[in-house]
Design an enzyme around this catalytic site. Structure first.
Site, PDB file in Angstrom:
ATOM      1  N   SER A  44      -3.080  11.615   0.691  1.00  0.00           N
ATOM      2  CA  SER A  44      -2.565  10.093  -0.207  1.00  0.00           C
ATOM      3  C   SER A  44      -3.047  10.288  -1.628  1.00  0.00           C
ATOM      4  CB  SER A  44      -2.714   8.983   0.412  1.00  0.00           C
ATOM      5  OG  SER A  44      -3.925   8.612   0.542  1.00  0.00           O
ATOM      6  N   ASP A  81      -4.466   0.222  -5.620  1.00  0.00           N
ATOM      7  CA  ASP A  81      -4.339  -0.699  -4.401  1.00  0.00           C
ATOM      8  C   ASP A  81      -5.849  -0.555  -3.637  1.00  0.00           C
ATOM      9  OD1 ASP A  81      -4.626   1.785  -3.115  1.00  0.00           O
ATOM     10  OD2 ASP A  81      -2.566   1.586  -2.446  1.00  0.00           O
ATOM     11  N   HIS A 127      -6.677   3.737  -3.537  1.00  0.00           N
ATOM     12  CA  HIS A 127      -6.262   4.578  -4.486  1.00  0.00           C
ATOM     13  C   HIS A 127      -6.409   4.435  -5.963  1.00  0.00           C
ATOM     14  CE1 HIS A 127      -3.593   5.189  -0.692  1.00  0.00           C
ATOM     15  NE2 HIS A 127      -3.953   6.444  -0.796  1.00  0.00           N
TER      16      HIS A 127
END
Ligand SMILES: *[C@@H]1O[C@H](CO)[C@@H](O)[C@H](O)[C@H]1NC(C)=O
Ligand SMILES: *[C@@H]1O[C@H](CO)[C@@H](O)[C@H](O)[C@H]1NC(C)=O
Ligand SMILES: *[C@@H]1O[C@H](CO)[C@@H](O)[C@H](O)[C@H]1NC(C)=O
Length: 355
Positions: A40, A321, A324
């Site tokens: 991610s 978040d 990240h």
């Protein structure tokens, strides 16, 4: 002193960005293509259409600062891989494998998938994801497509040798595997030291596969300070320290073996250049004078609450978040991997591009 260093660093970023504008003005990227592998931290939308996965970022407030808005990127703006692409002079972001067209594959493909790991089972608790082995198979398919398009195998082989290949993987082998004893047995089977060794052994095979598919300029990212992410701090507590030390200690064992692996690959494949990006040296959230709390409101899975209103001063936050980095943190990470500031950083990407 700190503020002078900070100023110098800002000036350096400006210099790098000016170079980037010049490249754009010239219209030619420094390398013909750029392929991105990982999780991610680099995913640009490959998970959007995967059924049965919680690891998706295709809703606001993700993408709030991205030119095209919501795309599936796990941050407010660009990933570090996006920014490195800009520094290399690519006028467009490299498209995700999920939607790439034949016209687009000549400049590269992004295979990254949220939840992916070096080990096939890592991230299974999140649901569907494209594991690293699968990303390599997808790349093999792309190489075949490119070969058909270019109609000259020799030409395609030479072409692929000039490209940059960026790999940023391994976080989920800790976050969504080793650090979840209720879901995975690895922490009972292996000590942190043994686990780092088995991961590196598998990673070595996978990077060799990438080489066999024609890669010669390969950027390998080390792991960040996972123990400093807001999500892990919330989950494990820090015992009065700034970060979860036991986690940073475990991932350090991996990083300490990754640099020698990169050296070994360079010795074994003398026509290739692998470079290790020392993520912990270029991005230490403990010294970033920014809060170590997420900018958006997070759900229990550490991703933003859908449609929630994030912080307004997003340039003041390291984390968007629970896991990240924000666009501004990614800008620092990308600039310093592109142009190393210290010998501890890396053999940098700008040098790699010129080879
Ligand atoms: C194929 O590509 C190679 C390398 O660019 C070139 O030397 C050769 O002439 C090409 N062959 C054909 C048939 O176009
Ligand atoms: C982490 O490593 C440091 C340095 O080796 C050591 O002093 C510390 O006790 C370790 N902490 C944990 C929680 O394992
Ligand atoms: C990476 O950075 C860390 C932290 O600054 C440093 O201790 C380590 O020696 C560096 N690793 C390499 C291989 O340069």
């Amino acid at each position: 002193m700190a503020s002078i260093l900070d100023l110098l660093f800002r000036l350096l970023i400006i210099a790098v960005l000016m170079q980037f504008r010049m490249n754009i003005a010239n219209g030619e990227p420094q390398v013909p293509c750029y392929f991105i592998f990982g999780d991610s931290l680099v995913d640009s939308g490959n998970n959007n259409n995967i059924l049965l996965t919680t690891e998706k970022a295709n809703y606001p407030p993700f993408g709030i600062d991205f030119p095209q808005g919501v795309t599936g990127r796990f941050t407010n703006g660009r990933t570090s891989a996006d920014i490195i692409g800009q520094l290399l002079g690519f006028p467009e972001f490299i498209p995700p494998y999920a939607t790439v067209t034949n016209e687009e594959i000549t400049s590269g493909v992004n295979y990254g998938s949220g939840g992916a790991g070096i080990r096939p089972e890592s991230g299974r608790n999140l649901g569907g994801r494209i594991i690293f082995d699968r990303q390599l198979l997808n790349h093999a398919a792309i190489v075949s497509r490119l070969s058909l398009l270019q109609r000259n195998r020799t030409f395609t082989n030479e072409y692929l040798k000039k490209c940059i290949y960026l790999v940023n993987i391994g976080s989920n082998d800790y976050v969504n595997n080793y650090l979840m004893p209720n879901n995975y047995p690895t922490s009972r089977i292996y000590t942190p030291d043994q686990y780092a060794t088995v991961l590196i052994r598998q990673y070595s095979k996978q990077l060799t596969t990438l080489y066999k598919l024609g890669a010669r300029k390969v950027v390998v990212f080390g792991l960040t300070f996972i123990g400093c992410t807001p999500a892990e701090i919330t989950m494990f507590g820090t015992d009065g320290k700034p970060c979860v030390e036991s986690i940073n200690n475990a991932t350090k064992l991996f990083n300490d073996r990754l640099k020698p692996l990169v050296d070994d690959l360079n010795n074994d494949f003398s026509d290739a250049r692998f470079t290790f990006i020392n993520f912990t040296n270029i991005f230490d959230p403990r010294v970033a004078a920014k809060p170590s709390v997420p900018c958006c409101q997070v759900q229990p899975n550490a991703l933003c609450v859908p449609n929630s209103i994030p912080c307004t001063n997003r340039d003041m936050y390291v984390w968007y978040d629970g896991f990240h980095p924000s666009d501004i943190a990614n800008t620092d990470i990308a600039s310093r991997s592109y142009t190393a500031l210290s010998p501890l950083d890396a053999y940098d990407i700008s040098q790699l591009a010129q080879l």
